[in-house]
Design an enzyme around this catalytic site. Structure first.
Site, PDB file in Angstrom:
ATOM      1  N   HIS A   1      -7.689  -5.060  -1.452  1.00 16.46           N
ATOM      2  CA  HIS A   1      -6.485  -4.518  -0.825  1.00 16.46           C
ATOM      3  C   HIS A   1      -5.860  -5.511   0.156  1.00 16.46           C
ATOM      4  O   HIS A   1      -4.765  -5.302   0.649  1.00 16.46           O
ATOM      5  CB  HIS A   1      -6.837  -3.215  -0.103  1.00 16.46           C
ATOM      6  CG  HIS A   1      -5.675  -2.301   0.114  1.00 16.46           C
ATOM      7  ND1 HIS A   1      -4.954  -1.766  -0.928  1.00 16.46           N
ATOM      8  CD2 HIS A   1      -5.098  -1.827   1.251  1.00 16.46           C
ATOM      9  CE1 HIS A   1      -3.987  -0.989  -0.441  1.00 16.46           C
ATOM     10  NE2 HIS A   1      -4.049  -1.030   0.874  1.00 16.46           N
TER      11      HIS A   1
ATOM     12  N   SER B   1       0.842  -1.192   0.000  1.00 20.91           N
ATOM     13  CA  SER B   1       0.000   0.000   0.000  1.00 20.91           C
ATOM     14  C   SER B   1       0.885   1.253   0.000  1.00 20.91           C
ATOM     15  O   SER B   1       1.668   1.442  -0.920  1.00 20.91           O
ATOM     16  CB  SER B   1      -0.954  -0.044   1.195  1.00 20.91           C
ATOM     17  OG  SER B   1      -1.936   0.944   1.083  1.00 20.91           O
TER      18      SER B   1
END
Length: 716
Positions: free
Chosen positions: A688, A571
């Site tokens: 994610h 991320s």
């Protein structure tokens, strides 16, 4: 030049020769470009942004086939997967996210024999053996793709509201269940949860309704559907489409507002804490049961956390002239901040104000106030009375982190304890005498670290700042400069890297002869808001300098050399990996970058990127554009550079970081003349990483570990 040459020669001695890797699928470069403030910014792979394009679908399929051909052929992959699976499935079920309600405690219960965690309720004695299942997503959806985003029990513990989403999308719909029967009792409400802003809910005092957050409907333009989060009130049994708007943009909630609702102590009044995107600025409103509302603090007032006591006193954590935080108190039913008095002064340690995806507020219980602090990474909890008089520090382990500090009905408090070498457990603080005892809620793991130790050392960054590096190594390790070493970092949003159980992946890494290290770089809040600010907006380069310094320290201290060093991040940490690849290509032999951000010029065109502008900056500001462009990984790859071996991973359902970043960066990196391989792992069943099934999580860990074992010549 000498360092680069040495790196290449050493790499050539490893069992796997990256030059032998087959060529990746071709990616056509085009002539797209933009101009900002007189600077032409090339974007040759912009066509890869269109996920709906058949051409992009074909490219994805080719990349997946290319990566899978490599990963599935690795002899170490099957034994790695078997080992990880064995360790994970032999671990006891884990409880987390404990929420007291009436005389019971609700929790997420994660049994590694199943794909998804479930929601359970525990009796007042908090006996894990007496748990009762309230909602099991594995029964709702045997595919394992439905996950619980969050839940909130009613104050009487008879009902529970749950957000559910599929495929790791975090695109949640709200459901309300009767705890006794497990039956759904109200019509589902859509659009209550979405990354990055998430979702939140607070029950009314009588448990007949609740305040909740919701995003705009289909009547809004597509560009606005994941913004403009608003607060509504819903009465059970009524039509949710007619729910009353309570707090919204007309009240000052910005387009990128992230709203968190809380009334855990005073059930008849709701505190709405609103983050202005991800940069760390907060505003706070009070909402009465009659619909009245008043603003307690605006975004520039530096009130970063708050809670309302049962008597309506308001406790505020302020960073106004106190970057480490101080605590203010307002009298009952007074929203005028000028009347607040400081009851806990700023100290040398920083007050923690983030707890996972939720704000961490002062915990009020048994006539006491518990506040958690951080010093460089490890935590401590300090107790005060309700007027701020110190009652001492809780006697807790060093080099540990404490979270989920919750008040129990009897006045005690329960909280989670995490350390690097021991599995997570919950402890109970007794208000009567201040003593602490471990509860029966603890993880039992076959993973042991009796042969390992944690040492905390310091690297020196480019500007002279000392950067903590936490190193997990085998006892008696000989520092000969040859150990495969994996360095992890993040550095953003004020999120601190705190102690947490190293677990199966690190155990297997150590068994392969490796060393594992975590760098407490700037951008986090390990040393308070100053640490965050020094890695934010136009100062983001400090984050990259810190991490590079940590890597160089590991080499200089003889843990490893450049040929045996690997880097890991995801991320915002994926952006960090991209910066390491482009700014320090000779630092490491291999890099794993998960769900990363790489195009800093167009990132803000996505919902997540818009929320990030208060953290990263925006191209609409010239100084911020220059800073963004200066480190944007996608724009700084050089054709003739020798880059490390790279594994990029992404999930097709990622609502936090657009998968196009990984596609574009992979294409650009594969187009260089570097001989090291570049692979892109694309998951069609995840996002994610949040809400992924157990099988998917194991496969992801197996792939990145197999890649590193292969590239560094490690054996299981």
């Amino acid at each position: 030049m000498l360092r680069r040459t040495g790196f290449i020669l050493l790499a050539a001695l490893l069992p796997v020769l990256s030059s032998a890797a087959p060529a990746p699928p071709p990616s056509a470069a085009q002539n797209d470009a933009d101009t900002f403030y007189g600077v032409k910014v090339a974007d040759p792979y912009r066509w890869l942004e269109d996920a709906a394009s058949p051409k992009v679908a074909d490219w994805n399929a080719a990349q997946s086939a290319y990566s899978r051909a490599y990963l599935d052929s690795l002899p170490v992959r099957a034994p790695l997967k078997a080992r990880l699976t064995s360790l994970i499935k032999a671990t006891s079920p884990e409880f987390r996210d404990l929420k007291p309600a009436d005389k019971r405690v609700f929790a997420i219960y994660n049994d590694p024999q199943f794909q998804q965690p479930q929601l359970v309720v525990l009796p007042s004695g908090i006996d894990p053996a007496a748990r009762k299942s309230v909602l099991d997503p594995n029964l709702l959806d045997p595919s394992g793709l439905t996950a619980i985003d969050w839940f909130k029990p009613s104050h009487d513990g008879k009902l529970v509201a749950v957000s559910l989403s599929k495929g790791g999308s975090e695109d949640g719909t709200l459901h309300v269940y009767d705890v006794a029967s497990g039956k759904e009792v109200d019509a589902p409400i859509p659009r209550v949860q979405y990354p990055t802003a998430g979702g939140s809910l607070a029950w009314g005092e009588d448990s007949k309704g609740f305040w909740y957050t919701r995003y705009p409907g289909d009547d809004k333009p597509e560009a606005d559907r994941h913004f403009y989060m608003q607060v509504y009130f819903h009465a059970l049994g009524s039509d949710w489409q007619k729910d009353k708007l309570v707090l919204g943009s007309s009240d000052g909630i910005p387009r990128i507002g992230e709203v968190f609702l809380d009334n855990r102590y005073a059930h008849d009044i709701v505190l709405a804490s609103v983050a202005n995107g991800d940069g760390g600025d907060w505003a706070h409103w009070l909402i009465g049961a009659d619909g009245s509302k008043s603003k307690v603090a605006d975004f520039n007032d530096k009130i970063v956390a708050a809670t309302v006591a049962a008597d309506h006193s308001l406790y505020l954590v302020s960073r106004d002239q106190a970057p480490n935080g101080k605590v203010l108190k307002l009298p009952p039913r007074i929203a005028d901040r000028s009347r607040a008095k400081t009851i806990v002064a700023e100290s040398d340690a920083a007050i923690i104000i983030v707890d996972g995806n939720e704000p961490r507020r002062p915990t009020l219980t048994g006539g006491a106030m518990l506040i958690s602090y951080i010093v460089g990474g490890p935590n401590e909890i300090r107790a005060f009375d309700l007027e701020g008089k110190p009652k001492g520090r809780l006697a807790l382990p060093e080099l540990a982190a404490f979270s989920e500090i919750s008040a129990l009905p009897d006045g005690d408090a329960i909280f989670a304890v995490a350390s690097y070498l021991r599995p997570r457990y919950y402890a109970r603080w007794r208000a009567a005498d201040g003593k602490i005892g471990e509860t029966a809620i603890a993880v039992r793991s076959p993973v042991r670290f009796d042969d390992a130790e944690v040492v905390r050392e310091f690297a020196t960054s480019k500007d002279g700042t000392r950067i903590p590096v936490n190193i997990i190594r085998r006892k008696g390790l000989l520092l000969d400069g040859k150990h495969p070493t994996l360095l992890y970092g993040y550095g953003g949003y004020g999120i601190s890297q705190q102690p947490g159980f190293a677990g199966s992946s690190v155990r297997v890494w150590l068994d392969g002869g490796g060393v594992y290290a975590i760098a407490n770089i700037r951008g986090g809040a390990e040393y308070g808001e100053r640490w965050h600010e020094q890695g934010r907006l136009t100062r983001k380069q400090n984050v990259f300098d810190d991490f590079a310094a940590a890597g160089e320290y590991l080499v200089r201290a003889k843990y490893t050399d450049h040929a045996h060093l690997a880097l890991l991040g995801g991320s915002n940490g994926g952006l960090l990996m991209g910066a390491m690849i482009t700014q320090h290509p000779q630092l490491a032999h291999a890099v794993v970058s998960a769900v990363g951000i790489y195009d800093m010029i167009r990132v803000e065109l996505d919902p997540n990127g818009s929320f990030n502008t208060t953290e990263f900056g925006t191209v609409k500001d010239e100084a911020q554009f220059k800073a963004l462009y200066a480190y944007s990984p996608y724009h700084h790859l050089r054709h003739d550079e020798k880059y490390p071996a790279v594994l990029l991973t992404t999930g097709a359902n990622d609502g936090r970081v657009n998968p196009m970043h990984s596609r574009k960066f992979a294409a650009a990196l594969q187009a260089t003349a570097s001989e090291a391989p570049v692979y892109l792992r694309i998951s069609t069943k995840s996002g994610h990483g949040i809400g992924s099934s157990l099988d998917e999580r194991i496969d992801q860990s197996t792939d990145w570990m197999a890649f590193l074992f292969d590239q560094l010549g490690m054996k299981l």
